[in-house]
Design an enzyme around this catalytic site. Structure first.
Site, PDB file in Angstrom:
ATOM      1  N   ARG A 100      36.275  44.262  37.900  1.00 25.37           N
ATOM      2  CA  ARG A 100      37.419  45.094  37.969  1.00 25.37           C
ATOM      3  C   ARG A 100      36.985  46.244  36.574  1.00 25.37           C
ATOM      4  NH1 ARG A 100      40.355  40.587  38.625  1.00 25.37           N
ATOM      5  NH2 ARG A 100      41.399  40.650  40.573  1.00 25.37           N
TER       6      ARG A 100
ATOM      7  N   GLU B 252      44.283  43.590  31.976  1.00 22.76           N
ATOM      8  CA  GLU B 252      45.207  42.051  32.478  1.00 22.76           C
ATOM      9  C   GLU B 252      44.865  40.960  31.468  1.00 22.76           C
ATOM     10  OE1 GLU B 252      47.475  41.409  35.120  1.00 22.76           O
ATOM     11  OE2 GLU B 252      47.498  43.506  34.761  1.00 22.76           O
TER      12      GLU B 252
ATOM     13  N   HIS C 199      34.014  50.007  30.767  1.00 25.36           N
ATOM     14  CA  HIS C 199      32.929  48.959  31.225  1.00 25.36           C
ATOM     15  C   HIS C 199      31.898  49.513  31.941  1.00 25.36           C
ATOM     16  CE1 HIS C 199      36.265  46.402  29.929  1.00 25.36           C
ATOM     17  NE2 HIS C 199      37.007  46.735  30.937  1.00 25.36           N
TER      18      HIS C 199
ATOM     19  N   ASP D  24      39.715  43.236  30.389  1.00 21.70           N
ATOM     20  CA  ASP D  24      40.387  44.385  31.021  1.00 21.70           C
ATOM     21  C   ASP D  24      41.793  44.282  30.551  1.00 21.70           C
ATOM     22  OD1 ASP D  24      41.255  42.483  32.704  1.00 21.70           O
ATOM     23  OD2 ASP D  24      40.995  43.445  34.282  1.00 21.70           O
TER      24      ASP D  24
ATOM     25  N   TYR E 101      31.413  42.063  35.586  1.00 21.20           N
ATOM     26  CA  TYR E 101      32.799  42.059  35.757  1.00 21.20           C
ATOM     27  C   TYR E 101      33.175  42.933  36.848  1.00 21.20           C
ATOM     28  CZ  TYR E 101      37.712  41.585  34.887  1.00 21.20           C
ATOM     29  OH  TYR E 101      39.012  41.247  35.044  1.00 21.20           O
TER      30      TYR E 101
ATOM     31  N   GLU F 232      40.217  32.266  31.864  1.00 21.38           N
ATOM     32  CA  GLU F 232      41.199  32.185  32.759  1.00 21.38           C
ATOM     33  C   GLU F 232      41.016  31.136  33.843  1.00 21.38           C
ATOM     34  OE1 GLU F 232      42.691  36.774  33.621  1.00 21.38           O
ATOM     35  OE2 GLU F 232      40.633  36.548  32.644  1.00 21.38           O
TER      36      GLU F 232
ATOM     37  N   ASP G  94      39.380  37.901  30.711  1.00 21.26           N
ATOM     38  CA  ASP G  94      38.575  39.019  31.376  1.00 21.26           C
ATOM     39  C   ASP G  94      38.556  40.226  30.403  1.00 21.26           C
ATOM     40  OD1 ASP G  94      38.001  37.427  33.246  1.00 21.26           O
ATOM     41  OD2 ASP G  94      39.503  38.190  34.747  1.00 21.26           O
TER      42      ASP G  94
END
Length: 868
Positions: free
Chosen positions: A298, A84, A343, A82, A296, A7, A80
């Site tokens: 989030r 998103e 996670h 997740d 990570y 990203e 990432d």
């Protein structure tokens, strides 16, 4: 060479270092596609078909990836881990397929890693998978819902409530929390209660405090002592009796560490300890993650990988010793229900490296990493062992009883590294250390004091407590908290003052509107249930289009019904809903809706681009207004007196309290002279003299000694100032506007000019006399364009011509300064009279329209204060 897409460029740089020259690593720079902000981007009539558009900034990044794939026919999506991230990977593949860059034989794989370390990246590359369609479906449902709510509800707000900016599925519920808390505070009635404390002495001469818990043989509740009379009787009851220790009980206790961080708890703790906002926290955490320092950021997970637990225990042993490591690892239960929250917690990637070892230059990153490192180590450390002691003290007749509590830390355990912060200050007697006390000891009464207390309203939310409350209610998700809290501030629905979130009138009006016309959709349970449905979708156990269909069926009906309402109908509903806040009962029992200025018109809720306000129904004859919060009623809009035939009044407008000369007429272009109250001036303390001082501004200081152009002093939107031509220089206080002399004015203007030109600031003293003998602070002889003068703090005194500047003594300087200070005080009192004397001339010019406009143009603050 396979093309790896991540990203951000920072993440690409770190991963490229681990993968080497066998891979081409590129960045997508976040989302590459989104729904265009126009009608039809989500079509409920076509099975919720969604039309995506590649952003202008993203086109060049897509092209770079497409060009790389011409040479390397393999695509690895490493965004990432997740929802998103999964969505970005899906968007990238879809966009590249549309460009026909991905061929039938092009292998496309998805890899995820929870930390950007060589081991994590290498392992991820060895375990590729396909894009998780369930996670993508959950993203699509979320994005469609947000579009349908925002795109359909926001236009209703714009039409019915001028000044409203937008509404959102989660944003509006978050705003409701803040507004309802403010209304609780406004409706709160404080209750008085008293407590009694005694300072006691032991036989060994040591002192400690105990509180009264029994009176007249009865156990006291919090509100049993209601007033000062009862408190004094309680003091006498304690003072008149001999006291001795009835019992001493010591109990062992322990405290366990908090769980490691997930997104929401990291945001809360960063806010408590450092005052960092949610967005600021996530930005710093993002950079730490991309640099490979933390996992990570989030996540809803609080569990830790077995190898990380082992590493943490080893690091604790090395730093603090084996006694700080519990016999078995601590296991924290994860509340996760689906893949999104599966996670790990947020933790350092290398437990042996503290913040000092990383040598981070950015202050936010350094503080946040230190917080994460300490919390992670603490969560695997031994419990703190305490001893809590309770001492009961009483009189022989059993009429009076006091209690003292305290604790001793026997072993600090995890407290050696870290202790979780608290949202609001709480004082606990348990934290105190008690002296040696034995049962039967006689207690000497050193002092017995009553203390008055009042119950406190619930505190306003901080970003930390708001995130915590949203989490408790199941509203939103960790990845969205930061953006939601930021959005409601950017929309000017909420302001932040001393880290507390305060709703603006605009935010209050929007919330009351939604509660009256869209109550279901700003309901806490409804929003939380919808989140749970989306979680079920992300787990692959529900069709996201069915979720959308159920939502749209009822929501579209509510939109259609409200669109037909007239603005007056909406205002009537809001006026009735806000009545208890807008029109509280008056002390004299009169109708709270009667205008306090004209005494005839009725007050009504009105809307404007700045939000809402209360105004008189006799407009334009009466221009009374006040803010929604009701501050004007407390401040007391009133007539202050009369000057030269004009009524001088204190009023409240949408921009705060102001003073006004006379009334609006055709002659003064319906804009009579007005001036806003400066910061720090309280409406309750305003009188005629102060009002005339404000209305006399800007004040003429005199012609500049160099060019003869007038120097003026006034108060503007940036505070008190002196002005010469186009140069404005700030003064240190509002009071100085009314007293500043020529030397001081020329000095600050020269300093401003010097700063603006990039040269040195203040002029050098001709002679330094030393510290003021009475008040302290340097006294200097300064060169002035109006002649040499002595300076001490803000006081400048001209040196008489017969005295050479170099020969000035401290005694002479002090005398000159004292004389100038005395004149300042006199001049300050005389200012209103001087302004009043000038008024006839001002009034005469007011009859001429062009002359009336000129002073109004000078008064920036007066414009801000206008009621209409």
């Amino acid at each position: 060479m396979p093309v790896v897409v991540v990203e951000s460029p920072a993440k690409a740089k770190t991963i490229n270092k681990y993968l080497g020259s066998d891979y081409t690593v590129l960045a997508s720079y976040g989302h590459v596609r989104d729904l265009p902000p126009k009608d039809g981007s989500v079509d409920p009539e076509a099975d919720f078909d969604m039309k995506w558009e590649v952003g202008n900034d993203s086109k060049k990044h897509i092209k770079a990836i497409a060009d790389a794939l011409k040479d390397d026919n393999a695509l690895i999506l490493a965004t990432d881990p997740d929802r998103e991230g999964e969505a970005i990977s899906w968007h990238l593949e879809e966009a590249l397929r549309k460009r026909k860059v991905i061929k039938k034989d092009t292998p496309v794989s998805r890899v995820v890693f929870n930390a950007i370390t060589k081991a994590a990246v290498t392992e991820a590359m060895q375990n590729p998978r396909e894009i998780d369609t369930a996670l993508v479906d959950a993203y699509l449902a979320r994005r469609a819902l947000d579009y349908l709510v925002g795109f359909n509800l926001s236009p209703v707000l714009w039409r019915k409530l001028p000044g409203a900016r937008s509404a959102g599925r989660v944003q509006s519920v978050c705003l409701r929390l803040i507004v309802e808390r403010e209304m609780e505070i406004e409706a709160f009635n404080a209750r008085e209660y008293w407590s009694v404390k005694a300072l006691l002495g032991t036989p060994r001469g040591q002192e400690f405090e105990a509180r009264l818990v029994t009176l007249a043989g009865k156990k006291l509740d919090k509100y049993d002592i209601e007033n000062a009379t009862q408190a004094e009787l309680a003091v006498q009851a304690v003072s008149s009796r001999d006291l001795s220790v009835q019992s001493v009980e010591a109990k062992p206790a322990s405290r366990n560490p908090s769980a490691p961080f997930m997104t929401s708890t990291l945001q809360q703790e960063a806010s408590r300890k450092f005052g960092m906002g949610a967005r600021q926290t996530m930005s710093a955490a993002q950079r730490l993650y991309e640099a490979g320092h933390i996992t990570y950021m989030r996540t809803d997970g609080i569990d830790m990988a077995p190898e990380a637990v082992t590493a943490a225990r080893d690091a604790i042993t090395d730093r603090y010793g084996a006694e700080y490591v519990p016999g078995s690892p601590r296991i924290y239960k994860n509340k996760a229900k689906n893949a999104q929250e599966a996670h790990e917690c947020i933790r350092p990637t290398d437990m042996t490296r503290d913040a000092a070892a990383l040598k981070l230059t950015d202050a936010d990153q350094r503080k946040l990493y230190d917080l994460i490192w300490k919390r992670t180590l603490a969560c695997q450390m031994e419990s703190a062992r305490l001893e809590r002691t309770t001492v009961e003290i009483g009189s022989q007749d059993g009429q009076v009883g006091l209690r003292a509590t305290g604790q001793v830390v026997l072993f600090d355990g995890f407290l050696r590294v870290y202790e979780e912060g608290r949202d609001d200050d709480v004082t606990e007697d348990d934290d105190k250390r008690l002296p040696q006390i034995a049962q039967g000891d006689a207690m000497a009464k050193r002092d017995v004091t009553p203390e008055q207390h009042f119950t406190q309203p619930p505190p306003r939310y901080t970003e930390a407590t708001l995130v915590k409350r949203m989490e408790e209610l199941g509203i939103g998700r960790p990845s969205t908290y930061a953006s939601i809290v930021t959005t409601i501030q950017e929309r000017e629905y909420v302001t932040k003052d001393k880290n507390r979130l305060i709703p603006e009138d605009k935010g209050r009006i929007v919330t009351i509107f939604l509660l009256n016309f869209f109550r279901k959709y700003v309901g806490y349970e409804f929003t939380a249930d919808l989140e749970e449905e989306l979680d079920v979708v992300s787990a692959g156990n529900a069709d996201y289009k069915q979720v959308l269909a159920r939502f749209w069926r009822d929501f579209s009906v509510a939109i259609a019904e409200t669109s037909e309402l007239r603005i007056t109908e909406v205002l009537d509903v809001l006026d009735a809903a806000l009545a208890p806040t807008l029109y509280p009962p008056r002390e004299d029992g009169s109708d709270p809706r009667i205008c306090p200025l004209c005494g005839e018109g009725k007050l009504h809720l009105k809307t404007s681009r700045s939000g809402g306000f209360v105004g008189c129904g006799n407009y334009p004859e009466c221009r009374y207004t006040r803010p929604i919060g009701g501050e004007a009623g407390d401040n007391g809009d009133r007539v202050l007196g009369e000057d030269n035939g004009d009524e001088i009044s204190l009023r409240s407008g949408r921009f705060g309290p102001y003073v006004q000369r006379g009334e609006a007429t055709e002659e003064n272009n319906k804009k009579p002279p007005r001036a806003s109250l400066p910061k720090g001036w309280q409406p309750a303390e305003m009188d005629l003299d102060k009002a005339l001082m404000l209305l006399s501004l800007p004040r003429e200081v005199g012609p500049h000694p160099e060019d003869g152009e007038l120097i003026e002093a006034g108060i503007g939107r940036y505070g008190p100032f002196v002005k010469h031509g186009r140069t404005y220089a700030n003064l240190e206080s509002v009071d100085e506007v009314f007293t500043v002399g020529m030397n001081r004015a020329v000095e600050v203007l020269a300093q401003k000019a010097a700063r603006g030109a990039g040269r040195g600031a203040a002029a050098k003293p001709l002679k330094e006399l030393g510290e003021h003998p009475e008040n302290g602070g340097p006294v200097n002889v300064m060169p002035g364009r109006y002649g040499p003068y002595v300076k001490w703090e803000k006081v400048n005194a001209t040196i008489p011509k017969e005295i050479e500047p170099e020969q000035v003594t401290m005694e002479q300087a002090v005398a000159l300064l004292a004389e100038k200070a005395a004149k300042k005080g006199t001049r300050k009192k005389a200012a209103p009279k001087k302004a009043a004397a000038k008024k006839p001339a001002a009034k005469k010019t007011a009859a001429k329209k062009p002359a009336a406009k000129k002073p109004a143009a000078k008064k920036a603050p007066a414009k801000k204060a206008e009621a209409d």
